[in-house]
Design a protein around this motif. Structure first.
Motif, PDB file in Angstrom:
ATOM      1  N   LEU A  38     -70.387 -58.639 -69.369  1.00  0.00           N
ATOM      2  CA  LEU A  38     -70.995 -56.877 -69.724  1.00  0.00           C
ATOM      3  C   LEU A  38     -71.123 -56.225 -68.701  1.00  0.00           C
ATOM      4  O   LEU A  38     -69.907 -56.563 -68.181  1.00  0.00           O
ATOM      5  N   ARG A  39     -72.313 -55.319 -68.902  1.00  0.00           N
ATOM      6  CA  ARG A  39     -71.939 -54.081 -68.526  1.00  0.00           C
ATOM      7  C   ARG A  39     -72.948 -53.903 -66.978  1.00  0.00           C
ATOM      8  O   ARG A  39     -73.526 -55.160 -66.767  1.00  0.00           O
ATOM      9  N   PHE A  40     -72.383 -52.697 -66.595  1.00  0.00           N
ATOM     10  CA  PHE A  40     -73.203 -53.258 -65.186  1.00  0.00           C
ATOM     11  C   PHE A  40     -74.830 -52.801 -65.466  1.00  0.00           C
ATOM     12  O   PHE A  40     -75.471 -53.412 -64.665  1.00  0.00           O
ATOM     13  N   GLY A  41     -75.030 -51.864 -66.192  1.00  0.00           N
ATOM     14  CA  GLY A  41     -76.813 -52.153 -66.958  1.00  0.00           C
ATOM     15  C   GLY A  41     -76.869 -53.723 -67.090  1.00  0.00           C
ATOM     16  O   GLY A  41     -78.132 -53.573 -66.764  1.00  0.00           O
ATOM     17  N   GLU A  42     -76.344 -54.045 -67.799  1.00  0.00           N
ATOM     18  CA  GLU A  42     -77.017 -55.129 -68.073  1.00  0.00           C
ATOM     19  C   GLU A  42     -77.047 -56.224 -66.801  1.00  0.00           C
ATOM     20  O   GLU A  42     -78.355 -57.117 -67.509  1.00  0.00           O
ATOM     21  N   ARG A  70     -62.558 -55.488 -64.011  1.00  0.00           N
ATOM     22  CA  ARG A  70     -63.650 -54.807 -64.331  1.00  0.00           C
ATOM     23  C   ARG A  70     -62.423 -53.828 -65.407  1.00  0.00           C
ATOM     24  O   ARG A  70     -61.609 -53.827 -65.334  1.00  0.00           O
ATOM     25  N   THR A  71     -62.810 -53.737 -66.369  1.00  0.00           N
ATOM     26  CA  THR A  71     -62.478 -53.213 -67.731  1.00  0.00           C
ATOM     27  C   THR A  71     -62.965 -52.028 -68.337  1.00  0.00           C
ATOM     28  O   THR A  71     -64.212 -51.793 -68.540  1.00  0.00           O
ATOM     29  N   ILE A  72     -62.005 -50.818 -67.529  1.00  0.00           N
ATOM     30  CA  ILE A  72     -62.152 -49.369 -68.011  1.00  0.00           C
ATOM     31  C   ILE A  72     -61.922 -49.086 -68.901  1.00  0.00           C
ATOM     32  O   ILE A  72     -60.804 -48.651 -69.867  1.00  0.00           O
ATOM     33  N   TYR A  73     -63.218 -48.866 -70.450  1.00  0.00           N
ATOM     34  CA  TYR A  73     -62.706 -48.170 -71.432  1.00  0.00           C
ATOM     35  C   TYR A  73     -62.715 -46.622 -72.228  1.00  0.00           C
ATOM     36  O   TYR A  73     -63.417 -46.165 -71.373  1.00  0.00           O
ATOM     37  N   ARG A  74     -61.697 -46.584 -71.960  1.00  0.00           N
ATOM     38  CA  ARG A  74     -61.750 -44.624 -72.275  1.00  0.00           C
ATOM     39  C   ARG A  74     -61.411 -43.597 -73.182  1.00  0.00           C
ATOM     40  O   ARG A  74     -61.998 -43.424 -74.451  1.00  0.00           O
ATOM     41  N   GLU A  75     -63.293 -43.616 -73.356  1.00  0.00           N
ATOM     42  CA  GLU A  75     -63.976 -43.332 -74.307  1.00  0.00           C
ATOM     43  C   GLU A  75     -64.967 -41.996 -73.837  1.00  0.00           C
ATOM     44  O   GLU A  75     -65.584 -42.304 -72.862  1.00  0.00           O
ATOM     45  N   VAL A  76     -66.052 -41.438 -74.488  1.00  0.00           N
ATOM     46  CA  VAL A  76     -67.502 -40.326 -74.125  1.00  0.00           C
ATOM     47  C   VAL A  76     -68.056 -41.235 -74.333  1.00  0.00           C
ATOM     48  O   VAL A  76     -68.506 -40.857 -75.824  1.00  0.00           O
ATOM     49  N   PRO A  77     -69.464 -41.665 -73.581  1.00  0.00           N
ATOM     50  CA  PRO A  77     -69.118 -41.772 -72.629  1.00  0.00           C
ATOM     51  C   PRO A  77     -68.853 -42.603 -71.179  1.00  0.00           C
ATOM     52  O   PRO A  77     -67.839 -43.734 -72.672  1.00  0.00           O
ATOM     53  N   PRO A  78     -67.849 -42.675 -71.051  1.00  0.00           N
ATOM     54  CA  PRO A  78     -66.692 -43.704 -69.848  1.00  0.00           C
ATOM     55  C   PRO A  78     -67.887 -45.463 -69.938  1.00  0.00           C
ATOM     56  O   PRO A  78     -68.937 -45.763 -69.722  1.00  0.00           O
ATOM     57  N   LYS A  79     -66.815 -45.963 -70.733  1.00  0.00           N
ATOM     58  CA  LYS A  79     -67.169 -47.910 -70.649  1.00  0.00           C
ATOM     59  C   LYS A  79     -67.142 -48.144 -69.804  1.00  0.00           C
ATOM     60  O   LYS A  79     -65.235 -49.277 -70.192  1.00  0.00           O
ATOM     61  N   VAL A  80     -67.777 -49.003 -69.450  1.00  0.00           N
ATOM     62  CA  VAL A  80     -67.214 -50.252 -68.464  1.00  0.00           C
ATOM     63  C   VAL A  80     -67.470 -51.555 -68.792  1.00  0.00           C
ATOM     64  O   VAL A  80     -69.347 -51.990 -68.420  1.00  0.00           O
ATOM     65  N   GLU A  81     -66.990 -52.692 -68.559  1.00  0.00           N
ATOM     66  CA  GLU A  81     -66.768 -54.119 -68.805  1.00  0.00           C
ATOM     67  C   GLU A  81     -67.116 -55.094 -67.865  1.00  0.00           C
ATOM     68  O   GLU A  81     -65.731 -54.832 -67.193  1.00  0.00           O
ATOM     69  N   TYR A  82     -67.425 -56.195 -67.259  1.00  0.00           N
ATOM     70  CA  TYR A  82     -67.397 -56.930 -66.438  1.00  0.00           C
ATOM     71  C   TYR A  82     -66.982 -58.253 -66.920  1.00  0.00           C
ATOM     72  O   TYR A  82     -67.795 -58.827 -67.811  1.00  0.00           O
ATOM     73  N   SER A  83     -65.891 -58.848 -66.871  1.00  0.00           N
ATOM     74  CA  SER A  83     -65.408 -60.792 -67.766  1.00  0.00           C
ATOM     75  C   SER A  83     -64.412 -61.318 -66.432  1.00  0.00           C
ATOM     76  O   SER A  83     -64.948 -60.955 -65.486  1.00  0.00           O
ATOM     77  N   LEU A  84     -65.057 -62.652 -66.675  1.00  0.00           N
ATOM     78  CA  LEU A  84     -64.154 -63.593 -65.519  1.00  0.00           C
ATOM     79  C   LEU A  84     -62.766 -63.852 -66.355  1.00  0.00           C
ATOM     80  O   LEU A  84     -62.495 -63.691 -67.345  1.00  0.00           O
ATOM     81  N   THR A  85     -62.575 -64.294 -65.271  1.00  0.00           N
ATOM     82  CA  THR A  85     -60.987 -64.592 -65.211  1.00  0.00           C
ATOM     83  C   THR A  85     -61.120 -65.819 -64.825  1.00  0.00           C
ATOM     84  O   THR A  85     -62.157 -66.779 -65.362  1.00  0.00           O
ATOM     85  N   ASP A  86     -59.769 -66.462 -65.502  1.00  0.00           N
ATOM     86  CA  ASP A  86     -59.436 -67.906 -65.822  1.00  0.00           C
ATOM     87  C   ASP A  86     -60.514 -68.642 -64.060  1.00  0.00           C
ATOM     88  O   ASP A  86     -60.458 -69.554 -63.877  1.00  0.00           O
TER      89      ASP A  86
END
Length: 120
Positions: A38-42, A70-86
């Motif tokens: 999920l993204r921060f806003g979600e 925390r995964t940062i996608y290099r795009e405009v606008p920047p996209k950051v997603e949070y996901s679970l580790t194992d």
């Protein structure tokens, strides 16, 4: 993992778990991430009463403890997603059990309150 957790004596394993998962929001955040990234806003919308500052703080702590990434996608606008580790995913069954217990407790308390106050 944070240094303070590493330095706790072996008999304090519950304290270790509470140090990592304690607080009002961490398990709720993890619970939403069990469904996928999920993204921060979600996350903010899903946890409508959390402040932006608190969400940021809790996400940073969960990341520092190795439960989320925390995964940062290099795009405009920047996209950051949070996901679970194992490690974070390993808490799914525990969170489900706590959810069941919370439902049971709420129902038990509601039944008890009704029995103690029959006028309601």
């Amino acid at each position: 993992m944070r240094e303070d957790v590493e330095q706790m004596p072996d008999y304090c394993t519950i304290e270790v778990a509470m140090s990592v998962l304690g607080g009002k929001w961490k398990l709720a955040i993890l619970n939403h991430l069990f469904g996928g990234p999920l993204r921060f806003g979600e996350l903010k919308r899903a946890l409508s009463t959390i402040t932006q500052r608190m969400l940021t703080r809790q996400l940073r702590e969960l990341e520092a403890d190795g439960l989320i990434v925390r995964t940062i996608y290099r795009e405009v606008p920047p996209k950051v997603e949070y996901s679970l580790t194992d490690t974070g995913r390993s808490l799914e069954s525990i969170a489900a059990q706590l959810d069941q217990w919370g439902q049971w407790y709420r129902e038990t308390q509601a039944t008890r309150a009704t029995a103690n106050n029959p006028a309601v």
